[in-house]
Scaffold this motif. Sequence first.
Motif, PDB file in Angstrom:
ATOM      1  N   THR A  24      88.438   7.503  -6.037  1.00  0.00           N
ATOM      2  CA  THR A  24      87.864   8.733  -6.582  1.00  0.00           C
ATOM      3  C   THR A  24      88.390   8.952  -7.992  1.00  0.00           C
ATOM      4  O   THR A  24      89.391   8.350  -8.394  1.00  0.00           O
ATOM      5  CB  THR A  24      88.238   9.975  -5.739  1.00  0.00           C
ATOM      6  OG1 THR A  24      89.633  10.228  -5.872  1.00  0.00           O
ATOM      7  CG2 THR A  24      87.854   9.799  -4.273  1.00  0.00           C
ATOM      8  N   ASP A  25      87.732   9.864  -8.703  1.00  0.00           N
ATOM      9  CA  ASP A  25      88.276  10.309  -9.978  1.00  0.00           C
ATOM     10  C   ASP A  25      89.333  11.376  -9.683  1.00  0.00           C
ATOM     11  O   ASP A  25      89.644  11.655  -8.512  1.00  0.00           O
ATOM     12  CB  ASP A  25      87.167  10.799 -10.910  1.00  0.00           C
ATOM     13  CG  ASP A  25      86.419  12.021 -10.385  1.00  0.00           C
ATOM     14  OD1 ASP A  25      86.890  12.690  -9.438  1.00  0.00           O
ATOM     15  OD2 ASP A  25      85.341  12.322 -10.940  1.00  0.00           O
ATOM     16  N   LEU A  26      89.873  11.978 -10.699  1.00  0.00           N
ATOM     17  CA  LEU A  26      90.947  12.960 -10.516  1.00  0.00           C
ATOM     18  C   LEU A  26      90.484  14.219  -9.792  1.00  0.00           C
ATOM     19  O   LEU A  26      91.303  14.953  -9.239  1.00  0.00           O
ATOM     20  CB  LEU A  26      91.573  13.325 -11.862  1.00  0.00           C
ATOM     21  CG  LEU A  26      92.342  12.195 -12.548  1.00  0.00           C
ATOM     22  CD1 LEU A  26      92.748  12.599 -13.959  1.00  0.00           C
ATOM     23  CD2 LEU A  26      93.566  11.802 -11.721  1.00  0.00           C
ATOM     24  N   GLY A 110      92.595   8.351 -11.227  1.00  0.00           N
ATOM     25  CA  GLY A 110      91.982   8.819 -10.003  1.00  0.00           C
ATOM     26  C   GLY A 110      92.879   8.459  -8.835  1.00  0.00           C
ATOM     27  O   GLY A 110      94.098   8.311  -9.006  1.00  0.00           O
TER      28      GLY A 110
END
Length: 183
Positions: A24-26, A110
Amino acid sequence: MKPKITPTSVEVHFAPDEIIVSKTDLKGRITYANRVFMRVADYAEDDLLGVQHNIVRHPDMPRGAFKHLWDTIQRGEEWFGFVKNMTSKGHYYWVFANVTPDLYQGEPLGYFSVRRQAPHSAIEAIVPIYAEMLRIEREAGPAKACEASLAWLSQTLDELGTTYENFVLDLFFGRHMGKGTRS
């Protein structure tokens, strides 16, 4: 937006040698999902990429468990835990998750998550803990739900003389069968 799905009582399993992987991203939006994830969760790649990872969140999961996860990974530490997820059809599957920050030159880009099938004995031990956390969250109300259930979990683990990480790792490896938990 997360689709409205009605949970069923159908459990989905995957092979012990299979691993669910996602990135995932952040902000928790999925940037990668492996084929095992897509198959088990019953989503096409296009349905997953760019959406919040909570698309597979099951309502039986206490909010406090996810607060613990986010607090841990945002400190740059890895997190281990048991998660009950929900498929696109409302079926459920249990995983033992390891979530780590995805770093580039020391900076987080992420998060990377690797999940295995959770052992039956661990699920039996964690279900009453999550049920109690959910009860506490309902009683505390939305604004204090996470803090209240995490306080109970911390107190319970202190009474058992263990840490969260040691507790879940012991459950995963069959070294602890959840004895001593209280409600």
